[in-house]
Design a protein around this motif. Structure first.
Motif, short mmCIF file in Angstrom:
data_model
loop_
_atom_site.label_atom_id
_atom_site.label_comp_id
_atom_site.label_asym_id
_atom_site.label_seq_id
_atom_site.Cartn_x
_atom_site.Cartn_y
_atom_site.Cartn_z
N VAL A 164 4.99 -1.97 14.01
CA VAL A 164 5.72 -0.73 14.31
C VAL A 164 6.49 -0.23 13.08
N TYR A 165 7.15 -1.16 12.37
CA TYR A 165 7.89 -0.75 11.17
C TYR A 165 6.99 -0.06 10.16
N VAL A 166 5.87 -0.72 9.91
CA VAL A 166 4.95 -0.20 8.90
C VAL A 166 4.45 1.19 9.30
N ASN A 167 4.09 1.32 10.59
CA ASN A 167 3.61 2.63 11.03
C ASN A 167 4.70 3.70 10.94
N ARG A 168 5.93 3.28 11.24
CA ARG A 168 7.04 4.23 11.15
C ARG A 168 7.30 4.66 9.71
N LEU A 169 7.12 3.71 8.78
CA LEU A 169 7.43 4.00 7.38
C LEU A 169 6.37 4.84 6.69
N THR A 170 5.13 4.73 7.20
CA THR A 170 4.03 5.33 6.45
C THR A 170 4.22 6.82 6.20
N TRP A 171 4.42 7.59 7.26
CA TRP A 171 4.48 9.03 7.04
C TRP A 171 5.67 9.42 6.17
N PRO A 172 6.90 8.90 6.44
CA PRO A 172 8.01 9.29 5.58
C PRO A 172 7.76 8.97 4.11
N ILE A 173 7.16 7.81 3.83
CA ILE A 173 6.93 7.49 2.43
C ILE A 173 5.84 8.38 1.86
N ALA A 174 4.80 8.62 2.65
CA ALA A 174 3.76 9.53 2.20
C ALA A 174 4.36 10.90 1.95
N SER A 175 5.33 11.28 2.78
CA SER A 175 5.90 12.62 2.65
C SER A 175 6.64 12.79 1.34
N LEU A 176 7.04 11.68 0.71
CA LEU A 176 7.68 11.82 -0.60
C LEU A 176 6.75 12.51 -1.59
N GLY A 177 5.48 12.19 -1.51
CA GLY A 177 4.50 12.84 -2.38
C GLY A 177 4.43 14.33 -2.08
N TRP A 178 4.41 14.61 -0.79
CA TRP A 178 4.34 16.01 -0.36
C TRP A 178 5.61 16.76 -0.79
N VAL A 179 6.76 16.09 -0.58
CA VAL A 179 8.04 16.71 -0.93
C VAL A 179 8.12 17.00 -2.43
N THR A 180 7.61 16.07 -3.25
CA THR A 180 7.64 16.30 -4.69
C THR A 180 6.90 17.58 -5.05
N SER A 181 5.73 17.77 -4.42
CA SER A 181 4.99 18.97 -4.77
C SER A 181 5.68 20.22 -4.22
N LEU A 182 6.36 20.06 -3.08
CA LEU A 182 7.15 21.20 -2.54
C LEU A 182 8.23 21.60 -3.53
N ILE A 183 8.90 20.56 -4.08
CA ILE A 183 10.01 20.84 -4.99
C ILE A 183 9.50 21.53 -6.25
N GLN A 184 8.36 21.07 -6.74
CA GLN A 184 7.81 21.71 -7.94
C GLN A 184 7.50 23.18 -7.70
N PRO B 134 0.81 -1.24 0.00
CA PRO B 134 0.00 0.00 0.00
C PRO B 134 0.83 1.28 0.00
N LEU B 135 2.12 1.19 0.37
CA LEU B 135 2.89 2.43 0.57
C LEU B 135 3.11 3.28 -0.69
N PRO B 136 3.54 2.68 -1.85
CA PRO B 136 3.70 3.51 -3.04
C PRO B 136 2.39 4.18 -3.43
N LEU B 137 1.30 3.43 -3.26
CA LEU B 137 -0.02 3.97 -3.54
C LEU B 137 -0.24 5.22 -2.69
N LEU B 138 0.16 5.10 -1.45
CA LEU B 138 0.03 6.20 -0.50
C LEU B 138 0.82 7.41 -1.00
N ALA B 139 2.07 7.17 -1.41
CA ALA B 139 2.93 8.28 -1.86
C ALA B 139 2.30 9.00 -3.04
N VAL B 140 1.83 8.22 -4.03
CA VAL B 140 1.26 8.84 -5.22
C VAL B 140 0.01 9.64 -4.86
N SER B 141 -0.85 9.05 -4.02
CA SER B 141 -2.08 9.80 -3.71
C SER B 141 -1.78 11.04 -2.90
#
Ligand SMILES: Nc1ncnc2c1ncn2[C@@H]1O[C@H](COP(=O)(O)OP(=O)(O)O)[C@@H](O)[C@H]1O
Ligand SMILES: [Mg+2]
Length: 569
Positions: free
Chosen positions: A271-291, A156-163
């Protein structure tokens, strides 16, 4: 930044190292039951595990603190530099640039656009490194436990990043619109307040209110739209995290039944999955920041790469004496295409007074602008001390010109600072300021204010009359005792008596200095050594007051008319 990257790495390392203790704890609890370990011993063991986790968490937190202290601090420092660089560059650009670009746009680039670039060099870079390190460490740990489970829970994580990328893009677009609408409201309000007297005099309050309501309404609708997207954002995130957790428990449960992994592994994975979720989701956010940052940087560069068209010579010069000569000067305003001066020639020898008389729009102020080199001439040349002004360093030229412009600008500051504006703080002396005020015939007015010279003028200070403002502007021009003085219609709002007083004072101040007096009133110009009458950018008559009267031309007609006006009054 390098230090920051190091800290990000260390912080994540400790954060991930703590997680296996969760597995150890849970698996230990199982063995306590199975092997009948005593309560006391098991408490002791649990305490040790707990202390390990606490210790790693503290270490991780400490380096997290250092990471923000380096990377975010760096971004603030860069923001500071960038703002100063832009402001300094703005100061170098010529007046034509300021005509082309509006104030709001320039302010936006220095505040909003710089802010967006900072979001990139600070948070965006920080999150990129954070996610990379966390991902690296966590995935290594997870794979060492079970590859199959790892792959499933990561689905589910890449899906999360894209959305998240799409959602943040929508949020950004909407908030830009909100921002624009907000500045629309600000402009409207500001104009309504500064023009309140006109507004009231014309009885347009109700229209102003409806206009404001319209603007507010559209602002409200835009923010509502933004809030809708924002409110979807969090539940959606939680849903996706929930899905990942569900996957972990379901697949992990099956693996555990088959005996491939332990219960502790399941807990660890959650715990791993919960820890990873926000950072991976943030990639989507970061991409729009960079743009956004890229678009902002482009806009900033547009201004930073604008070069002033008026280029200053760096050659050393001797002090300016003050001989001015115009040779066939023609000037067309670049933005409007209006030919303001055509083929103007005259000489103004050092120490003399020349008056320029003409109707509004005849090109008088343009002439003053050209001497200050706010614009460059199209053809012909302006010579100062026999030298083309293009070959005189601008700073040297302007430091020797005292200019009282037609449009008086006072800064929101004390009268003292407004008068002494043209000279450096260290060499300001009280008596020179007082003398300048006396010469400009404003001293008595100033002394009648409660705070006298410390009175604050400008937007928030006391309101001066047009004539008072003009006289402060004159004081500002004469205080630096320049070789060349230019008074552009700056006695227009002063009554004839005060005008007499100022002119006779100026006679003393201007002794030995070159001065140019611009006016549409005969009374202002009649005592000048030489008078030029201009009309539609061309010189129509020249001579002294006496000569021009005898000529019975345009000057004579104007004189007759203004005498009549005086009598009527
Ligand atoms: N910054 C400007 N940009 C474009 N046109 C200008 C500008 N300033 C003045 N003009 C035009 O140039 C002509 C001369 O203006 P100006 O020199 O201000 O006349 P005056 O000072 O005699 O009233 C006018 O037609 C005016 O509209
Ligand atoms: Mg003018």
């Amino acid at each position: 930044m390098l230090l920051g990257v190091l800290f990000v790495g260390i912080s994540n390392y400790f954060a991930v190292t703590a997680v296996p203790y969760i597995r150890l704890t849970i698996d230990y609890l199982k063995t306590v039951k199975e092997q009948g370990i005593s309560t006391e011993e098991s408490y002791h063991q649990l305490l040790i595990y707990g202390l390990y986790m606490l210790g790693y968490a503290l270490l991780s937190g400490f380096f997290l603190f250092l990471m923000r202290q380096t990377i975010i601090v760096m971004s603030r420092l860069i923001e500071y530099d960038l703002k100063n660089e832009m402001y300094a560059h703005y100061q170098k650009l010529d007046t034509a640039f300021y005509k082309r670009n509006n104030t709001g746009d320039m302010m936006n680039r220095i505040s909003e656009d710089v802010g967006r670039v900072r979001m990139y060099i600070g948070p965006a870079i920080m999150y990129i490194f954070n996610t990379s390190f966390l991902f690296m460490f966590t995935i290594t740990e997870m794979i060492s436990v079970d590859i199959k489970l790892t792959l499933f829970v990561l689905i589910p994580l890449p899906l999360l990043a894209v959305s998240i990328y799409y959602v943040s893009n929508t949020i950004n677009k909407k908030s830009t619109k909100v921002q624009e609408q907000l500045s629309g409201i600000t402009t409207h309000t500001q104009e309504a307040f500064s023009g309140i007297r006109v507004l009231k005099a014309f009885g347009r309050e109700s229209k102003s209110i409806t206009d404001f309501e319209k603007q507010s309404n559209s602002y409200k609708n835009l923010t509502m739209g933004l809030i809708k997207v924002e409110s979807l954002f969090q539940p959606f995130m939680i849903l996706l995290i929930g899905l990942s957790t569900l996957f972990t428990i379901y697949i992990g449960g099956m693996q555990a039944i088959e005996g491939k992994i332990t219960y502790g592994n399941i807990a660890e994975f959650i715990v791993y999955v919960n820890r990873l979720t926000w950072p991976i989701a943030s990639l989507g956010w970061v991409t729009s920041l960079i743009q956004r940052a890229a678009a902002s940087q482009t806009r900033i560069n547009e201004f930073l790469h604008t070069t002033p068209e008026i280029i200053s010579q760096t050659a050393p010069t001797e002090a300016i004496k003050g001989d001015i000569e115009f040779k066939n000067v023609t000037f067309v305003y670049p933005d409007s295409g209006i030919k303001a001066l055509s083929n103007v020639s005259f000489t103004l020898p050092k120490g003399k007074t020349l008056a320029i008389l003409g109707r509004t729009g005849s090109g008088k102020s343009t002439l003053a602008n050209l001497i200050c080199r706010l614009y460059d001439v199209d053809s012909g040349e302006i010579l100062i001390d026999g030298k083309n002004i293009k070959n005189i360093p601008i700073a040297a030229l302007r430091s020797q010109i005292g200019y009282a412009p037609q449009e008086v600008i006072l800064f929101s500051d004390t009268i003292t600072h407004n008068i002494a504006f043209s000279i450096d703080e260290e060499i300001q002396k009280e008596d020179t300021i007082i003398q300048a005020a006396k010469d400009a015939a404003i001293y008595a007015n100033i002394m009648s204010f409660k705070d006298q010279f410390e009175t604050i003028v400008g937007e928030r200070g006391i309101t001066l009359s047009g004539g008072q403002k003009q006289r402060i502007s004159i004081a500002r021009a004469i205080i630096k005792q320049p070789q060349i003085m230019i008074f552009d219609d700056c006695l227009s709002a002063v009554d004839t008596e005060t005008e007499e007083e100022i002119l006779s004072n100026l006679k003393k101040v201007m002794r030995g200095k070159t001065s140019l007096i611009i006016s549409h009133r005969i009374s202002t110009v009649k005592n000048s050594d030489n008078i030029i009458v201009i009309d539609k950018g061309e010189i129509v008559e020249t001579g002294s007051h006496q000569q021009l009267i005898e000529k019975q031309g345009a000057y004579f007609e104007l004189h007759k008319m203004q005498l009549l006006e005086e009598e009527v009054r």
